[in-house]
Design a protein around this motif. Structure first.
Motif, PDB file in Angstrom:
ATOM      1  N   VAL A 100      74.875  20.225  42.073  1.00 17.17           N
ATOM      2  CA  VAL A 100      74.270  21.074  43.094  1.00 17.17           C
ATOM      3  C   VAL A 100      75.033  20.875  44.392  1.00 17.17           C
ATOM      4  CG1 VAL A 100      72.167  21.554  44.419  1.00 17.17           C
ATOM      5  CG2 VAL A 100      72.008  20.954  42.005  1.00 17.17           C
ATOM      6  N   VAL A 101      75.579  21.985  44.905  1.00 19.70           N
ATOM      7  CA  VAL A 101      76.405  21.925  46.111  1.00 19.70           C
ATOM      8  C   VAL A 101      75.947  22.964  47.112  1.00 19.70           C
ATOM      9  CG1 VAL A 101      78.430  21.113  44.852  1.00 19.70           C
ATOM     10  CG2 VAL A 101      78.104  23.537  45.174  1.00 19.70           C
ATOM     11  N   ASP A 102      76.366  22.813  48.328  1.00 17.78           N
ATOM     12  CA  ASP A 102      76.131  23.863  49.325  1.00 17.78           C
ATOM     13  C   ASP A 102      77.484  24.367  49.813  1.00 17.78           C
ATOM     14  OD1 ASP A 102      77.089  22.070  51.237  1.00 17.78           O
ATOM     15  OD2 ASP A 102      75.113  21.604  52.026  1.00 17.78           O
ATOM     16  N   ALA A 103      77.462  25.248  50.747  1.00 17.04           N
ATOM     17  CA  ALA A 103      78.694  25.896  51.207  1.00 17.04           C
ATOM     18  C   ALA A 103      79.677  24.918  51.842  1.00 17.04           C
ATOM     19  CB  ALA A 103      78.355  27.000  52.195  1.00 17.04           C
ATOM     20  N   ASN A 104      79.205  23.742  52.272  1.00 14.58           N
ATOM     21  CA  ASN A 104      80.084  22.788  52.928  1.00 14.58           C
ATOM     22  C   ASN A 104      80.825  21.880  51.953  1.00 14.58           C
ATOM     23  OD1 ASN A 104      79.343  23.711  55.500  1.00 14.58           O
ATOM     24  ND2 ASN A 104      77.490  22.469  55.439  1.00 14.58           N
ATOM     25  N   ASP A 105      80.407  21.863  50.668  1.00 15.46           N
ATOM     26  CA  ASP A 105      81.070  21.018  49.694  1.00 15.46           C
ATOM     27  C   ASP A 105      82.427  21.610  49.352  1.00 15.46           C
ATOM     28  OD1 ASP A 105      77.966  20.290  48.157  1.00 15.46           O
ATOM     29  OD2 ASP A 105      79.166  18.953  49.364  1.00 15.46           O
ATOM     30  N   SER A 106      83.390  20.742  49.046  1.00 10.91           N
ATOM     31  CA  SER A 106      84.750  21.230  48.846  1.00 10.91           C
ATOM     32  C   SER A 106      85.076  21.580  47.402  1.00 10.91           C
ATOM     33  CB  SER A 106      85.740  20.196  49.367  1.00 10.91           C
ATOM     34  OG  SER A 106      85.591  18.986  48.668  1.00 10.91           O
ATOM     35  N   VAL A 107      84.423  20.953  46.420  1.00  9.52           N
ATOM     36  CA  VAL A 107      84.753  21.192  45.024  1.00  9.52           C
ATOM     37  C   VAL A 107      83.472  21.356  44.210  1.00  9.52           C
ATOM     38  CG1 VAL A 107      85.848  20.211  42.962  1.00  9.52           C
ATOM     39  CG2 VAL A 107      86.912  19.917  45.195  1.00  9.52           C
ATOM     40  N   HIS A 108      83.483  22.340  43.303  1.00 14.91           N
ATOM     41  CA  HIS A 108      82.342  22.600  42.427  1.00 14.91           C
ATOM     42  C   HIS A 108      82.844  22.676  40.992  1.00 14.91           C
ATOM     43  CE1 HIS A 108      78.551  24.135  40.991  1.00 14.91           C
ATOM     44  NE2 HIS A 108      79.165  25.174  40.450  1.00 14.91           N
ATOM     45  N   VAL A 109      82.073  22.124  40.062  1.00 14.84           N
ATOM     46  CA  VAL A 109      82.429  22.111  38.649  1.00 14.84           C
ATOM     47  C   VAL A 109      81.417  22.950  37.884  1.00 14.84           C
ATOM     48  CG1 VAL A 109      82.663  20.655  36.593  1.00 14.84           C
ATOM     49  CG2 VAL A 109      83.428  19.805  38.814  1.00 14.84           C
ATOM     50  N   GLN A 110      81.917  23.798  36.981  1.00 16.34           N
ATOM     51  CA  GLN A 110      81.038  24.581  36.111  1.00 16.34           C
ATOM     52  C   GLN A 110      81.425  24.308  34.664  1.00 16.34           C
ATOM     53  OE1 GLN A 110      81.076  28.802  36.725  1.00 16.34           O
ATOM     54  NE2 GLN A 110      79.611  29.168  35.089  1.00 16.34           N
ATOM     55  N   LEU A 111      80.422  23.904  33.862  1.00 19.78           N
ATOM     56  CA  LEU A 111      80.661  23.642  32.447  1.00 19.78           C
ATOM     57  C   LEU A 111      80.648  24.953  31.678  1.00 19.78           C
ATOM     58  CD1 LEU A 111      78.398  20.499  31.938  1.00 19.78           C
ATOM     59  CD2 LEU A 111      80.814  20.602  32.533  1.00 19.78           C
ATOM     60  N   PRO A 112      81.176  24.948  30.458  1.00 24.32           N
ATOM     61  CA  PRO A 112      81.168  26.173  29.647  1.00 24.32           C
ATOM     62  C   PRO A 112      79.745  26.633  29.351  1.00 24.32           C
ATOM     63  CG  PRO A 112      82.522  24.462  28.621  1.00 24.32           C
ATOM     64  CD  PRO A 112      81.822  23.836  29.773  1.00 24.32           C
ATOM     65  N   ASP A 113      79.563  27.947  29.180  1.00 15.99           N
ATOM     66  CA  ASP A 113      78.252  28.480  28.822  1.00 15.99           C
ATOM     67  C   ASP A 113      77.846  28.009  27.437  1.00 15.99           C
ATOM     68  OD1 ASP A 113      77.950  29.807  31.227  1.00 15.99           O
ATOM     69  OD2 ASP A 113      78.856  31.645  30.475  1.00 15.99           O
ATOM     70  N   ALA A 114      78.764  28.032  26.496  1.00 17.13           N
ATOM     71  CA  ALA A 114      78.456  27.610  25.131  1.00 17.13           C
ATOM     72  C   ALA A 114      78.317  26.094  25.098  1.00 17.13           C
ATOM     73  CB  ALA A 114      79.557  28.059  24.178  1.00 17.13           C
ATOM     74  N   ASP A 115      77.283  25.602  24.426  1.00 19.15           N
ATOM     75  CA  ASP A 115      77.082  24.160  24.357  1.00 19.15           C
ATOM     76  C   ASP A 115      77.347  23.632  22.946  1.00 19.15           C
ATOM     77  OD1 ASP A 115      74.854  25.072  23.016  1.00 19.15           O
ATOM     78  OD2 ASP A 115      73.459  23.714  24.017  1.00 19.15           O
TER      79      ASP A 115
END
Length: 180
Positions: free
Chosen positions: A68-83
């Protein structure tokens, strides 16, 4: 992002928390930005599934683990939709940075009944664009069936930790089926 979200908290930070829990299947309902008893229970369930202290409060560890990040965070990670992983190949994680960065290391840990296994890849980030990091799934993971907890760490070229994110993946190995 606040240090902790708890019952009575409200607004965009709570909505981001709800969205993250919905995406991982820990919360069912609308992301309305209100931290009530249902969200408190979902946070507690997430904590119990991830080996965290169970208090129903989304503190720094919960927020970090969920990405969980906000606009001030520099890096965001998203995992694949398929689990589900059903054969050899790559586990694709998307990394978004607020600025371009060269030589970013993405390390993915697969933690399951047969131990901890990891793989990594180095990528170059473009500013504000999701960059796919295609990590080869370790053969020890492909060779067994079961649930793996996934931990993704992102490091700068100098070794500074930029982000961390967790999730769950189910591995199905054809060879694990009973033979006649």
């Amino acid at each position: 992002m606040p240090q902790a979200l708890h019952r009575g908290s409200h607004g965009d930070p709570v909505k981001h928390l709800q969205d993250a829990l919905i995406a991982q299947g820990y919360y069912v309902g609308d992301a309305d930005g209100q931290f009530g008893p249902k969200l408190e229970a979902a946070v507690g369930y997430y904590q119990s599934c991830n080996g965290l202290e169970i208090d129903g409060i989304a503190g720094p560890h919960v927020l970090d683990y969920l990405g969980v990040v906000d606009a001030n965070d520099s890096v965001h990670v998203q995992l694949p939709d398929a689990d589900v992983i059903s054969g050899p190949g790559n586990y694709t994680v998307h990394v978004t940075g607020s600025a371009a960065a060269q030589g970013v290391r993405v390390v993915v840990w697969f933690r399951g009944a047969n131990g901890d296994h990891h793989a990594e890849v180095t990528v170059n980030l473009a500013a504000n664009e999701a960059t796919p990091a295609e990590v080869a799934v370790p053969s020890d993971v492909i060779g067994t069936s079961g649930e793996y907890h996934v931990l993704v760490n992102v490091f700068s070229s100098s070794g500074t930790s930029l982000a961390e994110h967790t999730g769950v993946v189910h591995v199905h190995h054809e060879g694990a089926a009973a033979t006649q």
